[in-house]
Design an enzyme around this catalytic site. Sequence first.
Site, PDB file in Angstrom:
ATOM      1  N   SER A  72       0.812  -1.232   0.000  1.00  0.00           N
ATOM      2  CA  SER A  72       0.000   0.000   0.000  1.00  0.00           C
ATOM      3  C   SER A  72       0.837   1.270   0.000  1.00  0.00           C
ATOM      4  CB  SER A  72      -0.916   0.026   1.214  1.00  0.00           C
ATOM      5  OG  SER A  72      -1.959  -0.893   1.026  1.00  0.00           O
ATOM      6  N   LYS A  75       0.513   3.494  -2.877  1.00  0.00           N
ATOM      7  CA  LYS A  75      -0.729   4.230  -3.191  1.00  0.00           C
ATOM      8  C   LYS A  75      -0.565   5.754  -3.279  1.00  0.00           C
ATOM      9  CE  LYS A  75      -3.669   0.581  -1.218  1.00  0.00           C
ATOM     10  NZ  LYS A  75      -4.438   0.209  -0.009  1.00  0.00           N
ATOM     11  N   TYR A 197      -2.571  -2.639 -10.474  1.00  0.00           N
ATOM     12  CA  TYR A 197      -2.574  -2.411  -9.023  1.00  0.00           C
ATOM     13  C   TYR A 197      -1.748  -3.494  -8.319  1.00  0.00           C
ATOM     14  CZ  TYR A 197      -4.196  -2.378  -4.202  1.00  0.00           C
ATOM     15  OH  TYR A 197      -4.238  -2.390  -2.824  1.00  0.00           O
ATOM     16  N   TYR A 249      -5.179   4.307   7.634  1.00  0.00           N
ATOM     17  CA  TYR A 249      -6.505   3.674   7.678  1.00  0.00           C
ATOM     18  C   TYR A 249      -7.238   3.964   8.988  1.00  0.00           C
ATOM     19  CZ  TYR A 249      -4.092   1.280   3.959  1.00  0.00           C
ATOM     20  OH  TYR A 249      -3.372   1.020   2.857  1.00  0.00           O
ATOM     21  N   VAL A 267       1.341  -3.783   3.904  1.00  0.00           N
ATOM     22  CA  VAL A 267       1.219  -5.068   4.607  1.00  0.00           C
ATOM     23  C   VAL A 267       2.508  -5.908   4.602  1.00  0.00           C
ATOM     24  CG1 VAL A 267      -1.276  -5.449   4.545  1.00  0.00           C
ATOM     25  CG2 VAL A 267       0.130  -6.083   2.568  1.00  0.00           C
TER      26      VAL A 267
HETATM   27  O1  DON Z   1      -4.425  -4.667  -1.753  1.00  0.00           O
HETATM   28  C1  DON Z   1      -3.786  -5.387  -1.021  1.00  0.00           C
HETATM   29  O2  DON Z   1      -4.317  -6.233  -0.348  1.00  0.00           O
HETATM   30  C2  DON Z   1      -2.273  -5.245  -0.918  1.00  0.00           C
HETATM   31  N1  DON Z   1      -1.672  -5.370  -2.183  1.00  0.00           N
HETATM   32  C3  DON Z   1      -1.895  -3.969  -0.261  1.00  0.00           C
HETATM   33  C4  DON Z   1      -2.507  -3.824   1.069  1.00  0.00           C
HETATM   34  C5  DON Z   1      -1.719  -3.015   2.022  1.00  0.00           C
HETATM   35  O3  DON Z   1      -0.523  -2.924   1.948  1.00  0.00           O
HETATM   36  C6  DON Z   1      -2.494  -2.419   3.129  1.00  0.00           C
HETATM   37  N2  DON Z   1      -1.685  -1.627   4.001  1.00  0.00           N
HETATM   38  N3  DON Z   1      -1.446  -1.720   5.144  1.00  0.00           N
END
Ligand code: DON
Length: 618
Positions: A72, A75, A197, A249, A267
């Site tokens: 993320s 983003k 994405y 978040y 993540v």
């Molecule tokens: O969309 C997802 O599930 C992952 N590629 C990215 C999520 C993420 O890193 C959320 N952040 N804490």
Amino acid sequence: MSAADRAGLKSPIRTYLEKLHATYVDLHDGQVASYIPELSHANPNWFGICVATTDGYVYEVGDSRQTFTMQSISKPFVYGLALEDHGKDAVFHKIGVEPSGDAFNSISLYPDSGRPFNPMINAGAIATTGMINGEHPAEKLQRLLDMVGVYCGHPVEVDQRVYESERSTGHRNRAIGHMLRNFEILTDDPEPALDLYFQQCSILVTCRDLAIMAVTLANGGLNPISGQRAVHQPYVEPILSIMSTCGMYNSAGEWIYDVGMPAKSGVSGGVLAVLPGQLGIAVFSPPLDQRSNSVRGIRVCEDMSQDFNLHLFHAPVVAKSVIRTSYNASQVTSQRSRRDHEEQLLQEQGHRIRVYDLQGDLLFSTVEVVLRDIMERHERLDFIILDLKHVTSIDTTASSMLCDLLHTLEAQPCMLLFSNIEPSSPFAMSILGREGSDGSQGPVIYEDHDLALEWCENQLLARYLGTPSGDAAIPLAEHVLCQGLSERDLNHLQTLLEPLSFAPGERILETGHAPDYIYLLTRGEVSVTIELADGKRKRLSTLPAGMAFGEMALIERAPRSADVTALTPVACYALPIAAFDRLQEINPSLRMMLLTNLLRHVSGTLRRLTEKVGILTG
Ligand code: DON
């Protein structure tokens, strides 16, 4: 590596970061993300901390060079690219800017429009990625990789295993993508946008890279190490605003309350935080808390914010220090030597010229202080010089406030000049753009404040003493070294002198040359300069007719310490040092008179310099 590092001397900041690392290395709370199967292979002990400064230095502790996927953290950077591709309004039309207070993968869409709440939750991020320009998927991916590469300062690539892993398991994201298609937020097949994405989330970086990406945002979009622009300045504010309100978040509120910096987590265990104008911080540690933020990452950022007062709202009071010094021309004169009557007049009327030596960042609150001071004094002033040598930045508001001041003063008898600005800088351009309204007054911009001061002094002298005599020659009897000489001594001296003349630009004395003559200037002007280490030339003084140069040779007998160049057609007399020495035998009283005059001249210069140092450092 700095010189201190090479010498084995550890910076207190590095020591602090090592202690912080040691404090949390044994914290084993949290779980490595496993919903993307490939991420579960991360070593929970990996732990790196990096801090990058806006002047391009990076502190690194622990596993700072271990690669991992951005997830993320990509983003906000992709959001910046979408802003560049379409502008704020078009992006806002599709993706909101309201914190959802929900988890990253929540389906937080405005119920009627299906517009995602913000670009940090997956729905908003997928919609953002769907807006990236490019003829075909490969071009879009390349644009993303190039953009991240400029932020990091080196080419980056996608971790194919993580990408495949997420692509084959990302059913929830796929559902979000189709939902966005349903609401016409994505206007085409959602699959390519989802694919892109998943790829952006799988871009490999290190903790060091993230710190440099963060500091690039802190530095207004310019990578401070490579000097390359990663994103245009106007988009940095929207990116950081979104990171402040939505980057963490459902922890975003607590985060901005406690840590107080725009931030983004991913993540795979990365967190980056931005302190605008100052720092970029990055932490990498894969175990995550319930809200999918790195456990150690959060603790490190909290501690650093507390220990170093990094909270955004802990803002320095800049306005008070904007005027470094301020003085008038009866206190400090330019480096141009003056005849006695001119000096006397500057003593009496120099208060009509005021110099402001400004420092730091010029923005609304600092320029307001300067404007107020000028408004209070302008009726008693003929010339104001704003010296920007120590100014570190001028924002657009400050620039237009200063242009307005210039405009306001144009209607007054008081003239405003600027010194030490790059003629090609945007500020200089905006000032020069206005100069046309009264270009006849003289240049508004000077390379150096001393030249500006000299110009103002000349104007003042002309006003009170009439037009200067220009290049009229002065009789030898009026020369500073000849004061009080009898006619007989003057005649004797004349027999020792060799008349010389020089064209404008001609070098008369050269640094390092033997000190075999002293020079009595009787017509024209010379400039005394030295070459600085960077090859630039610094003017030490300008001398008019009536002054001596190369005179220190009489006392020091050392090689020349400066260069002397004719500024106008010059006539002077050269007195050989050997002839001066012979006076000891044949006319000791003439020798004594010359030395006394020299001493009076040197002590006058010394007195003025001492006063100047007192004012400038006081
Ligand atoms: O969309 C997802 O599930 C992952 N590629 C990215 C999520 C993420 O890193 C959320 N952040 N804490």
